[in-house]
Design a protein around this motif. Structure first.
Motif, PDB file in Angstrom:
ATOM      1  N   GLU A   1      33.189   9.730  -1.997  1.00 54.79           N
ATOM      2  CA  GLU A   1      31.854  10.141  -1.566  1.00 54.79           C
ATOM      3  C   GLU A   1      31.328   9.291  -0.422  1.00 54.79           C
ATOM      4  N   THR A   2      31.981   8.141  -0.179  1.00 53.30           N
ATOM      5  CA  THR A   2      31.489   7.223   0.853  1.00 53.30           C
ATOM      6  C   THR A   2      32.627   6.773   1.766  1.00 53.30           C
ATOM      7  N   GLY A   3      32.242   6.177   2.881  1.00 53.17           N
ATOM      8  CA  GLY A   3      33.219   5.594   3.790  1.00 53.17           C
ATOM      9  C   GLY A   3      33.960   4.437   3.135  1.00 53.17           C
ATOM     10  N   GLU A   4      33.279   3.718   2.288  1.00 51.75           N
ATOM     11  CA  GLU A   4      33.906   2.609   1.558  1.00 51.75           C
ATOM     12  C   GLU A   4      35.041   3.119   0.679  1.00 51.75           C
ATOM     13  N   GLU A   5      34.816   4.227   0.022  1.00 55.38           N
ATOM     14  CA  GLU A   5      35.861   4.816  -0.833  1.00 55.38           C
ATOM     15  C   GLU A   5      37.039   5.321   0.005  1.00 55.38           C
ATOM     16  N   LEU A   6      36.754   5.863   1.189  1.00 55.90           N
ATOM     17  CA  LEU A   6      37.834   6.277   2.082  1.00 55.90           C
ATOM     18  C   LEU A   6      38.642   5.071   2.563  1.00 55.90           C
ATOM     19  N   ALA A   7      37.972   3.980   2.818  1.00 56.82           N
ATOM     20  CA  ALA A   7      38.665   2.762   3.223  1.00 56.82           C
ATOM     21  C   ALA A   7      39.600   2.298   2.108  1.00 56.82           C
ATOM     22  N   HIS A   8      39.161   2.455   0.884  1.00 58.78           N
ATOM     23  CA  HIS A   8      39.992   2.097  -0.264  1.00 58.78           C
ATOM     24  C   HIS A   8      41.241   2.989  -0.326  1.00 58.78           C
ATOM     25  N   VAL A   9      41.097   4.258   0.013  1.00 60.06           N
ATOM     26  CA  VAL A   9      42.245   5.180   0.026  1.00 60.06           C
ATOM     27  C   VAL A   9      43.271   4.701   1.055  1.00 60.06           C
ATOM     28  N   SER A  10      42.794   4.303   2.230  1.00 58.03           N
ATOM     29  CA  SER A  10      43.733   3.848   3.258  1.00 58.03           C
ATOM     30  C   SER A  10      44.452   2.567   2.812  1.00 58.03           C
ATOM     31  N   LEU A  11      43.750   1.702   2.099  1.00 64.22           N
ATOM     32  CA  LEU A  11      44.383   0.502   1.555  1.00 64.22           C
ATOM     33  C   LEU A  11      45.452   0.886   0.528  1.00 64.22           C
ATOM     34  N   SER A  12      45.157   1.867  -0.306  1.00 62.67           N
ATOM     35  CA  SER A  12      46.138   2.344  -1.281  1.00 62.67           C
ATOM     36  C   SER A  12      47.369   2.912  -0.577  1.00 62.67           C
ATOM     37  N   CYS A  13      47.164   3.588   0.533  1.00 63.70           N
ATOM     38  CA  CYS A  13      48.288   4.132   1.305  1.00 63.70           C
ATOM     39  C   CYS A  13      49.158   3.003   1.858  1.00 63.70           C
ATOM     40  N   ARG A  14      48.523   1.969   2.348  1.00 66.15           N
ATOM     41  CA  ARG A  14      49.273   0.820   2.869  1.00 66.15           C
ATOM     42  C   ARG A  14      50.066   0.171   1.743  1.00 66.15           C
ATOM     43  N   ARG A  15      49.444  -0.023   0.600  1.00 63.55           N
ATOM     44  CA  ARG A  15      50.123  -0.638  -0.544  1.00 63.55           C
ATOM     45  C   ARG A  15      51.302   0.224  -0.997  1.00 63.55           C
ATOM     46  N   PHE A  16      51.135   1.536  -0.978  1.00 66.63           N
ATOM     47  CA  PHE A  16      52.232   2.443  -1.329  1.00 66.63           C
ATOM     48  C   PHE A  16      53.378   2.276  -0.346  1.00 66.63           C
ATOM     49  N   THR A  17      53.063   2.240   0.937  1.00 63.39           N
ATOM     50  CA  THR A  17      54.091   2.122   1.969  1.00 63.39           C
ATOM     51  C   THR A  17      54.823   0.787   1.856  1.00 63.39           C
ATOM     52  N   GLU A  18      54.096  -0.278   1.580  1.00 63.30           N
ATOM     53  CA  GLU A  18      54.731  -1.579   1.395  1.00 63.30           C
ATOM     54  C   GLU A  18      55.670  -1.563   0.193  1.00 63.30           C
ATOM     55  N   LYS A  19      55.247  -0.963  -0.901  1.00 64.44           N
ATOM     56  CA  LYS A  19      56.087  -0.898  -2.101  1.00 64.44           C
ATOM     57  C   LYS A  19      57.292   0.012  -1.854  1.00 64.44           C
ATOM     58  N   LEU A  20      57.102   1.084  -1.087  1.00 60.07           N
ATOM     59  CA  LEU A  20      58.212   1.953  -0.721  1.00 60.07           C
ATOM     60  C   LEU A  20      59.264   1.159   0.043  1.00 60.07           C
ATOM     61  N   ALA A  21      58.812   0.335   0.985  1.00 56.40           N
ATOM     62  CA  ALA A  21      59.736  -0.522   1.738  1.00 56.40           C
ATOM     63  C   ALA A  21      60.438  -1.503   0.797  1.00 56.40           C
ATOM     64  N   ASP A  22      59.695  -2.086  -0.154  1.00 54.59           N
ATOM     65  CA  ASP A  22      60.306  -3.005  -1.124  1.00 54.59           C
ATOM     66  C   ASP A  22      61.412  -2.308  -1.903  1.00 54.59           C
ATOM     67  N   CYS A  23      61.148  -1.071  -2.255  1.00 55.07           N
ATOM     68  CA  CYS A  23      62.073  -0.294  -3.069  1.00 55.07           C
ATOM     69  C   CYS A  23      63.315   0.116  -2.276  1.00 55.07           C
ATOM     70  N   LEU A  24      63.115   0.573  -1.063  1.00 54.10           N
ATOM     71  CA  LEU A  24      64.216   1.101  -0.264  1.00 54.10           C
ATOM     72  C   LEU A  24      64.999   0.018   0.477  1.00 54.10           C
ATOM     73  N   TYR A  25      64.311  -1.018   0.913  1.00 53.20           N
ATOM     74  CA  TYR A  25      64.951  -2.064   1.705  1.00 53.20           C
ATOM     75  C   TYR A  25      64.252  -3.386   1.418  1.00 53.20           C
ATOM     76  N   PRO A  26      64.672  -4.059   0.347  1.00 54.56           N
ATOM     77  CA  PRO A  26      64.014  -5.312  -0.049  1.00 54.56           C
ATOM     78  C   PRO A  26      64.005  -6.338   1.076  1.00 54.56           C
ATOM     79  N   PRO A  27      63.019  -7.226   1.071  1.00 50.51           N
ATOM     80  CA  PRO A  27      62.918  -8.253   2.118  1.00 50.51           C
ATOM     81  C   PRO A  27      64.174  -9.115   2.178  1.00 50.51           C
ATOM     82  N   ARG A  28      64.497  -9.563   3.384  1.00 50.69           N
ATOM     83  CA  ARG A  28      65.649 -10.440   3.618  1.00 50.69           C
ATOM     84  C   ARG A  28      65.237 -11.559   4.549  1.00 50.69           C
ATOM     85  N   GLU A  29      65.951 -12.655   4.437  1.00 46.39           N
ATOM     86  CA  GLU A  29      65.681 -13.810   5.300  1.00 46.39           C
ATOM     87  C   GLU A  29      66.209 -13.582   6.716  1.00 46.39           C
ATOM     88  N   GLU A  30      67.412 -12.992   6.807  1.00 48.34           N
ATOM     89  CA  GLU A  30      68.046 -12.818   8.113  1.00 48.34           C
ATOM     90  C   GLU A  30      67.422 -11.629   8.855  1.00 48.34           C
TER      91      GLU A  30
END
Length: 168
Positions: free
Chosen positions: A22-51
């Motif tokens: 209902e608010t811009g604040e709630e939409l901002a939260h949705v975009s944060l959730s999208c970023r968190r999803f994308t980060e976890k997707l990357a963790d799942c598909l290609y875990p972090p590496r040192e090299e």
């Protein structure tokens, strides 16, 4: 908890939050959730590496680089690779833009249509990437070995016997 469960929860949270915002604040939260999803997707598909991979850092914070590395390792067609990389770049730019607005406190500037496009882009990219190679690595036939072996023995045994049509 399995990565797929975490991915499902994060995606569900983003979609539910968008649906009821209902608010811009709630939409901002949705975009944060999208970023968190994308980060976890990357963790799942290609875990972090040192090299570095292809000259790029692929540590925990470099989730977009890890998605690019995943694409590079799993796509043989140059055309498909270029398309997927462009889609990941577009998704990253959308996330960055909305994160920037959120970090500046400009929640009123976060539009419903921007977040809707972000969600659609997220779904397309996630589908395309997961379709390349499902999370959790290569498929293992080991649990099904006995059943597969039994099936193949039946098939081979049937081929050894002449069919009734051939006898008549």
């Amino acid at each position: 908890m399995l990565y797929t469960d975490i991915l499902n929860q994060r995606l569900h949270a983003a979609l539910k939050a968008f649906e009821s915002h209902e608010t811009g604040e709630e939409l901002a939260h949705v975009s944060l959730s999208c970023r968190r999803f994308t980060e976890k997707l990357a963790d799942c598909l290609y875990p972090p590496r040192e090299e570095k991979v292809n000259g790029r850092k692929v540590g925990q914070a470099e989730y977009r680089n890890r998605l690019w590395a995943y694409i590079a390792e799993n796509v043989t067609s140059d055309t498909t690779r270029e398309l997927l990389i462009a889609n990941v770049e577009d998704l990253g730019k959308r996330i960055d833009r909305l994160d920037s607005l959120s970090n500046k406190g400009l929640h009123s500037d976060v539009s419903s249509s921007d977040v809707n496009r972000l969600l659609l882009s997220l779904l397309v990219v996630a589908h395309d990437l997961i379709s390349l190679r499902p999370p959790g690595g290569d498929f293992s036939y080991k649990p099904y070995e006995t059943t597969i072996r039994s099936f193949m023995e039946k098939v081979l045994h049937q081929e050894e016997r002449p069919s009734r049509d051939a006898e008549e």
